[in-house]
Design a protein around this motif. Structure first.
Motif, PDB file in Angstrom:
ATOM      1  N   GLU A  87       0.843  -1.199   0.000  1.00  0.00           N
ATOM      2  CA  GLU A  87       0.000   0.000   0.000  1.00  0.00           C
ATOM      3  C   GLU A  87       0.880   1.251   0.000  1.00  0.00           C
ATOM      4  OE1 GLU A  87      -3.324   2.179   2.887  1.00  0.00           O
ATOM      5  OE2 GLU A  87      -2.491   0.223   3.406  1.00  0.00           O
ATOM      6  N   PRO A  88       0.644   2.192  -0.911  1.00  0.00           N
ATOM      7  CA  PRO A  88       1.489   3.392  -0.944  1.00  0.00           C
ATOM      8  C   PRO A  88       1.293   4.265   0.290  1.00  0.00           C
ATOM      9  CG  PRO A  88      -0.363   3.642  -2.450  1.00  0.00           C
ATOM     10  CD  PRO A  88      -0.389   2.216  -1.961  1.00  0.00           C
ATOM     11  N   LEU A  89       2.328   5.006   0.622  1.00  0.00           N
ATOM     12  CA  LEU A  89       2.283   5.959   1.728  1.00  0.00           C
ATOM     13  C   LEU A  89       1.636   7.249   1.254  1.00  0.00           C
ATOM     14  CD1 LEU A  89       3.162   7.146   4.504  1.00  0.00           C
ATOM     15  CD2 LEU A  89       5.356   7.708   3.419  1.00  0.00           C
ATOM     16  N   GLY A 122      14.550   7.667  -2.683  1.00  0.00           N
ATOM     17  CA  GLY A 122      13.279   7.719  -3.381  1.00  0.00           C
ATOM     18  C   GLY A 122      13.346   8.780  -4.449  1.00  0.00           C
ATOM     19  N   ILE A 123      12.464   8.681  -5.437  1.00  0.00           N
ATOM     20  CA  ILE A 123      12.397   9.643  -6.527  1.00  0.00           C
ATOM     21  C   ILE A 123      11.002  10.249  -6.562  1.00  0.00           C
ATOM     22  CG2 ILE A 123      12.487   9.979  -9.026  1.00  0.00           C
ATOM     23  CD1 ILE A 123      15.219   9.438  -7.810  1.00  0.00           C
ATOM     24  N   PHE A 124      10.936  11.578  -6.624  1.00  0.00           N
ATOM     25  CA  PHE A 124       9.674  12.309  -6.643  1.00  0.00           C
ATOM     26  C   PHE A 124       9.556  13.021  -7.987  1.00  0.00           C
ATOM     27  CE2 PHE A 124       7.315  16.071  -4.404  1.00  0.00           C
ATOM     28  CZ  PHE A 124       6.125  15.685  -4.986  1.00  0.00           C
ATOM     29  N   LEU A 166       8.778   5.304  -6.090  1.00  0.00           N
ATOM     30  CA  LEU A 166       8.352   6.501  -6.813  1.00  0.00           C
ATOM     31  C   LEU A 166       7.325   7.271  -6.005  1.00  0.00           C
ATOM     32  CD1 LEU A 166       8.242   8.298  -9.353  1.00  0.00           C
ATOM     33  CD2 LEU A 166       6.429   6.788 -10.221  1.00  0.00           C
ATOM     34  N   ASN A 167       7.562   8.568  -5.877  1.00  0.00           N
ATOM     35  CA  ASN A 167       6.664   9.509  -5.207  1.00  0.00           C
ATOM     36  C   ASN A 167       6.042  10.396  -6.279  1.00  0.00           C
ATOM     37  OD1 ASN A 167       7.333  12.219  -2.778  1.00  0.00           O
ATOM     38  ND2 ASN A 167       5.413  11.392  -3.494  1.00  0.00           N
ATOM     39  N   ARG A 195       4.719   4.404  -4.811  1.00  0.00           N
ATOM     40  CA  ARG A 195       4.895   3.967  -3.423  1.00  0.00           C
ATOM     41  C   ARG A 195       4.684   5.102  -2.413  1.00  0.00           C
ATOM     42  NH1 ARG A 195       4.040   0.134  -5.271  1.00  0.00           N
ATOM     43  NH2 ARG A 195       2.486   0.310  -3.633  1.00  0.00           N
ATOM     44  N   ARG A 196       4.686   6.342  -2.876  1.00  0.00           N
ATOM     45  CA  ARG A 196       4.465   7.477  -1.975  1.00  0.00           C
ATOM     46  C   ARG A 196       3.688   8.551  -2.736  1.00  0.00           C
ATOM     47  NH1 ARG A 196       9.410  10.554   1.204  1.00  0.00           N
ATOM     48  NH2 ARG A 196       8.775  12.715   0.914  1.00  0.00           N
ATOM     49  N   ILE A 197       2.683   9.108  -2.069  1.00  0.00           N
ATOM     50  CA  ILE A 197       1.835  10.130  -2.681  1.00  0.00           C
ATOM     51  C   ILE A 197       1.793  11.326  -1.749  1.00  0.00           C
ATOM     52  CG2 ILE A 197      -0.481  10.659  -3.535  1.00  0.00           C
ATOM     53  CD1 ILE A 197      -0.758   7.480  -3.741  1.00  0.00           C
TER      54      ILE A 197
END
Length: 257
Positions: free
Chosen positions: A14-16, A172-174, A193-194, A213-215
């Motif tokens: 589940e993404p953060l 991480g990459i945004f 990936l954010n 993985r991150r929003i």
């Protein structure tokens, strides 16, 4: 708080969902709502102090907010714009200062003033300096190609920057902005990936299914609060009432008590 726990939140099915705060009360309310990790928003920090965002003028205010929020029972990551310096040593000093305050992550962007991008090798040096000084700190390397509308004819420039930053040690990459193919970016990057949550765009669940993985909410919550403030004042002035129920005075006192 544990940097290990923050890293773990980027490697789940589940993404953060990371809400971004700009003051203590807002961050405390988000923690009370059950969010395990909170980020800061550079626009919120800058605008709150009457300064423009993205010009490297809010180092002092950013650090002060981090020190204010760090004691909250959550994992805190801080938006440091482009690092507030082009000198790797000075950026590393900032990272150390934030880590010593209890911060577990930083977000550093390669966008610069007047809609330009930093040279990727120069940006990679800043990232490497942070990781060398504070290896456990989660470095979220932001690629601003799509945010600024630069080099967006294909995904190649974005992925090239992402890979260079990964090679420098980023965790991480945004990639904010409207991406033409989120899944392709997620597949092309070997790090979590954010992306930025965009109203009208994919939901959290949909983004997770695409490999995100991150929003982050970015400045959305800050801008929403500003609009709600104006809407409430206008409604009262015009003989109405605020458009919805709000926290009571006692509720806010309990949040910061």
């Amino acid at each position: 708080m544990s940097t290990t726990a923050f890293h773990y939140l980027h490697h789940r099915a589940e993404p953060l969902l990371l809400p971004n705060a700009w003051d203590h009360a807002g961050a405390a309310a988000l923690v009370a709502a059950g969010f395990p990790a909170i980020g800061t928003t550079s626009l919120g920090v800058a605008a709150t102090h009457g300064l423009p965002d993205g010009e490297g003028r809010t180092r002092e205010q950013t650090v002060a907010l981090a020190r204010l929020l760090a004691p909250l029972p959550c994992l805190l990551t801080v938006d440091i714009e482009g690092g507030f310096s082009d000198d790797p040593g000075e950026v590393a000093d900032l990272a150390q200062e934030l880590a010593d305050a209890g911060v577990v992550g930083v977000n550093i962007e390669d966008g610069r003033g007047q809609g330009s991008l930093a040279e990727p090798d120069t940006q990679a040096e800043l990232i490497a300096a942070i990781k060398e000084r504070v290896p456990s700190l989660f470095v979220n390397a932001r690629v601003d190609t799509h945010w600024l509308g630069v080099d967006t004819g294909s995904l190649a420039p974005t992925l090239d920057r992402a890979r260079r930053y990964a090679g420098a040690g980023a965790d991480g990459i945004f990639v904010p902005g409207r991406l033409p193919d989120v899944a392709a970016v997620a597949e092309g990057v070997d790090l979590p990936l954010n992306v930025l949550y965009l109203p009208g765009g994919p939901s959290v669940a949909e983004l997770g299914a695409l490999g995100v993985r991150r929003i982050s909410t970015g400045s959305l919550l800050f801008r929403t609060a500003l609009q709600a403030t104006v809407d409430a004042a206008v409604a009262i002035r015009d003989g109405g009432a605020p458009p919805r129920e709000v926290l009571s005075y006692a509720d806010v006192q309990r949040l910061i008590g």
